[in-house]
Enzyme design. Structure first.
Site, mmCIF file in Angstrom:
data_model
loop_
_atom_site.group_PDB
_atom_site.id
_atom_site.type_symbol
_atom_site.label_atom_id
_atom_site.label_comp_id
_atom_site.label_asym_id
_atom_site.label_seq_id
_atom_site.Cartn_x
_atom_site.Cartn_y
_atom_site.Cartn_z
ATOM 1 N N SER A 78 3.097 11.096 -27.345
ATOM 2 C CA SER A 78 2.424 10.170 -26.429
ATOM 3 C C SER A 78 3.404 9.554 -25.439
ATOM 4 O O SER A 78 4.630 9.672 -25.599
ATOM 5 C CB SER A 78 1.670 9.101 -27.255
ATOM 6 O OG SER A 78 2.258 7.845 -27.215
ATOM 7 N N SER A 134 16.086 0.497 -24.082
ATOM 8 C CA SER A 134 15.139 -0.322 -23.310
ATOM 9 C C SER A 134 15.914 -1.370 -22.530
ATOM 10 O O SER A 134 17.057 -1.706 -22.908
ATOM 11 C CB SER A 134 14.186 -1.027 -24.282
ATOM 12 O OG SER A 134 13.351 -1.931 -23.607
ATOM 13 N N TYR A 147 12.787 -5.965 -32.176
ATOM 14 C CA TYR A 147 12.900 -4.855 -31.210
ATOM 15 C C TYR A 147 14.171 -5.044 -30.381
ATOM 16 O O TYR A 147 14.928 -4.101 -30.179
ATOM 17 C CB TYR A 147 11.651 -4.864 -30.330
ATOM 18 C CG TYR A 147 11.536 -3.745 -29.318
ATOM 19 C CD1 TYR A 147 11.377 -2.412 -29.711
ATOM 20 C CD2 TYR A 147 11.527 -4.011 -27.945
ATOM 21 C CE1 TYR A 147 11.232 -1.392 -28.774
ATOM 22 C CE2 TYR A 147 11.377 -3.005 -27.004
ATOM 23 C CZ TYR A 147 11.227 -1.694 -27.421
ATOM 24 O OH TYR A 147 11.084 -0.691 -26.487
ATOM 25 N N LYS A 198 17.179 -2.363 -30.236
ATOM 26 C CA LYS A 198 17.485 -1.710 -28.951
ATOM 27 C C LYS A 198 18.872 -2.124 -28.425
ATOM 28 O O LYS A 198 19.551 -1.311 -27.792
ATOM 29 C CB LYS A 198 16.383 -1.995 -27.926
ATOM 30 C CG LYS A 198 15.027 -1.365 -28.277
ATOM 31 C CD LYS A 198 15.073 0.159 -28.235
ATOM 32 C CE LYS A 198 13.693 0.794 -28.324
ATOM 33 N NZ LYS A 198 13.741 2.263 -28.289
ATOM 34 N N THR A 203 2.340 2.733 -20.946
ATOM 35 C CA THR A 203 2.064 3.628 -22.088
ATOM 36 C C THR A 203 1.330 2.827 -23.171
ATOM 37 O O THR A 203 0.965 1.679 -22.958
ATOM 38 C CB THR A 203 3.384 4.154 -22.706
ATOM 39 O OG1 THR A 203 4.045 3.051 -23.357
ATOM 40 C CG2 THR A 203 4.306 4.769 -21.680
HETATM 41 N N1 LIG Z 1 6.590 1.697 -22.475
HETATM 42 C C1 LIG Z 1 7.544 0.828 -22.196
HETATM 43 O O1 LIG Z 1 7.334 -0.144 -21.440
HETATM 44 C C2 LIG Z 1 8.918 1.010 -22.762
HETATM 45 C C3 LIG Z 1 9.942 0.197 -22.247
HETATM 46 C C4 LIG Z 1 11.220 0.346 -22.762
HETATM 47 C C5 LIG Z 1 11.486 1.270 -23.750
HETATM 48 N N2 LIG Z 1 10.466 2.044 -24.241
HETATM 49 C C6 LIG Z 1 10.804 2.999 -25.299
HETATM 50 O O2 LIG Z 1 10.342 4.272 -24.933
HETATM 51 C C7 LIG Z 1 10.128 5.058 -26.095
HETATM 52 C C8 LIG Z 1 8.776 5.727 -26.000
HETATM 53 O O3 LIG Z 1 7.763 4.719 -26.022
HETATM 54 P P1 LIG Z 1 6.376 4.849 -25.249
HETATM 55 O O4 LIG Z 1 6.329 3.761 -24.267
HETATM 56 O O5 LIG Z 1 6.138 6.235 -24.812
HETATM 57 O O6 LIG Z 1 5.378 4.419 -26.435
HETATM 58 P P2 LIG Z 1 4.230 5.195 -27.225
HETATM 59 O O7 LIG Z 1 3.255 5.771 -26.273
HETATM 60 O O8 LIG Z 1 3.764 4.210 -28.243
HETATM 61 O O9 LIG Z 1 5.005 6.401 -27.930
HETATM 62 C C9 LIG Z 1 5.803 6.193 -29.072
HETATM 63 C C10 LIG Z 1 6.137 7.547 -29.678
HETATM 64 O O10 LIG Z 1 6.947 7.338 -30.846
HETATM 65 C C11 LIG Z 1 6.369 8.039 -31.961
HETATM 66 N N3 LIG Z 1 6.623 7.300 -33.201
HETATM 67 C C12 LIG Z 1 6.262 6.019 -33.487
HETATM 68 N N4 LIG Z 1 6.605 5.699 -34.738
HETATM 69 C C13 LIG Z 1 7.214 6.802 -35.255
HETATM 70 C C14 LIG Z 1 7.776 7.105 -36.520
HETATM 71 N N5 LIG Z 1 7.767 6.237 -37.542
HETATM 72 N N6 LIG Z 1 8.303 8.345 -36.710
HETATM 73 C C15 LIG Z 1 8.299 9.265 -35.710
HETATM 74 N N7 LIG Z 1 7.767 9.034 -34.504
HETATM 75 C C16 LIG Z 1 7.229 7.824 -34.281
HETATM 76 C C17 LIG Z 1 4.873 8.106 -31.637
HETATM 77 O O11 LIG Z 1 4.240 9.229 -32.228
HETATM 78 P P3 LIG Z 1 3.358 9.221 -33.578
HETATM 79 O O12 LIG Z 1 2.382 8.111 -33.484
HETATM 80 O O13 LIG Z 1 2.720 10.586 -33.542
HETATM 81 O O14 LIG Z 1 4.349 9.089 -34.677
HETATM 82 C C18 LIG Z 1 4.919 8.329 -30.118
HETATM 83 O O15 LIG Z 1 5.089 9.695 -29.838
HETATM 84 C C19 LIG Z 1 10.276 4.089 -27.279
HETATM 85 O O16 LIG Z 1 11.553 4.218 -27.845
HETATM 86 C C20 LIG Z 1 10.132 2.718 -26.624
HETATM 87 O O17 LIG Z 1 10.778 1.704 -27.341
HETATM 88 C C21 LIG Z 1 9.201 1.937 -23.767
#
Ligand SMILES: NC(=O)c1ccc[n+]([C@@H]2O[C@H](COP(=O)([O-])OP(=O)(O)OC[C@H]3O[C@@H](n4cnc5c(N)ncnc54)[C@H](OP(=O)(O)O)[C@@H]3O)[C@@H](O)[C@H]2O)c1
Length: 261
Positions: free
Chosen positions: A16, A140, A153, A157, A188
């Site tokens: 995702s 992040s 978090y 991070k 997301t």
């Molecule tokens: N969106 C933002 O604003 C933002 C900002 C800064 C950093 N980030 C970072 O970007 C990265 C991706 O996040 P996203 O925004 O794309 O969020 P997301 O849509 O919630 O995606 C999170 C992903 O991590 C996987 N995941 C969660 N728990 C897991 C576990 N226990 N084991 C293995 N996989 C796991 C989920 O897949 P399953 O549910 O299939 O396990 C999913 O594919 C993360 O590290 C997040 O901290 C995001």
């Protein structure tokens, strides 16, 4: 992006958001993907939707149990050469310190910190032996600037950026590349999936993330930075992109702004 042509990329969080968008762009760029997250069925759907599905494989792992995940991955991958590991899987938090169980802090650290270390340690010996490879971690802006509701978090991070800095220093002699990606607000499911004080998911969106740049734009800028072998890059727009710069040069101002939000 020719950089990824023919390379084997192990990508976590591929089911995702940012990871899904990276998977699509990497497949278009000719990479061979190993797609990881917890949900096998979701990953299989992703695999089938990608360019050249036959080139990619699914490896479902739960990174909340990092050592066990690494053992399973070792069994599944055997001697396979990994050119690039992208540690992107992660979970965020929306709860006050006063209301957060210790188990939630541990879960955040397992997935966002120890999960990165476990998979990195698994691929590292072979990369060192080959004198080739790249480790990427999606940290992040929350790894540079602490805010309310994200204490665990923030800790994970911040910590993972320190781990990556140390890894970069130790791996320079072997010619390996180490890249930290620091997204700001990205649109997301991250808020929806964030842990609350008792460990349950928040279950709804957050206006900050909903107003952020798209996962596709974040993936494109992140992959460009990976291809340029950058050490660290901030990806985002507006205040969330500026925050690390402001924090470095105007820390008092940032502290006051965050306390008021
Ligand atoms: N969106 C933002 O604003 C933002 C900002 C800064 C950093 N980030 C970072 O970007 C990265 C991706 O996040 P996203 O925004 O794309 O969020 P997301 O849509 O919630 O995606 C999170 C992903 O991590 C996987 N995941 C969660 N728990 C897991 C576990 N226990 N084991 C293995 N996989 C796991 C989920 O897949 P399953 O549910 O299939 O396990 C999913 O594919 C993360 O590290 C997040 O901290 C995001």
């Amino acid at each position: 992006m020719r950089y990824f042509q023919g390379k084997t990329v192990w990508l976590t969080g591929a089911s995702s958001g940012i990871g899904l968008a990276m998977a699509q762009q990497l497949a278009e760029a000719g990479a061979h993907l190993i797609l990881t997250s917890r949900r096998h069925d979701a990953l299989e759907q992703v695999r089938q939707s990608l360019a050249h599905p036959e080139r990619h494989q699914v490896l479902a792992l739960d990174l909340s149990q990092p050592e066990q995940a690494a053992l399973m991955a070792k069994d599944a991958l055997g001697d396979q050469i990994i050119d690039i590991l992208i540690n992107n899987a992660g979970v965020s938090q929306r709860s006050l310190i006063l209301e957060t169980d210790m188990s939630v802090y541990r879960q955040l650290m397992e997935i966002d910190y120890f999960g990165v270390i476990a998979l990195t340690k698994l691929v590292l010996p072979r990369m060192v032996e080959r004198r080739a490879g790249q480790i990427v971690t999606v940290s992040s802006v929350a790894g540079k600037v602490g805010t309310k509701l994200r204490s665990g978090y923030n800790g994970a991070k911040f910590g993972v950026i320190g781990f990556m800095d140390s890894l970069r220093a130790e791996m320079a002699q072997y010619g390996l590349t180490v890249t930290s990606i620091l997204p700001g607000f990205i649109n997301t499911q991250v808020a929806h999936n964030s842990l609350t004080g008792d460990g349950t998911a928040l279950g709804h969106e957050d206006p900050d993330n909903a107003g952020g740049i798209s996962a596709e734009e974040c993936a494109r800028k992140s992959l460009e930075a990976i291809a340029k072998q950058k050490a660290e890059v901030v990806v985002g727009s507006g205040l969330s992109k500026l925050a690390p710069f402001l924090q470095r040069f105007f820390p008092g101002l940032v502290r006051r702004m965050i306390a008021k939000r």
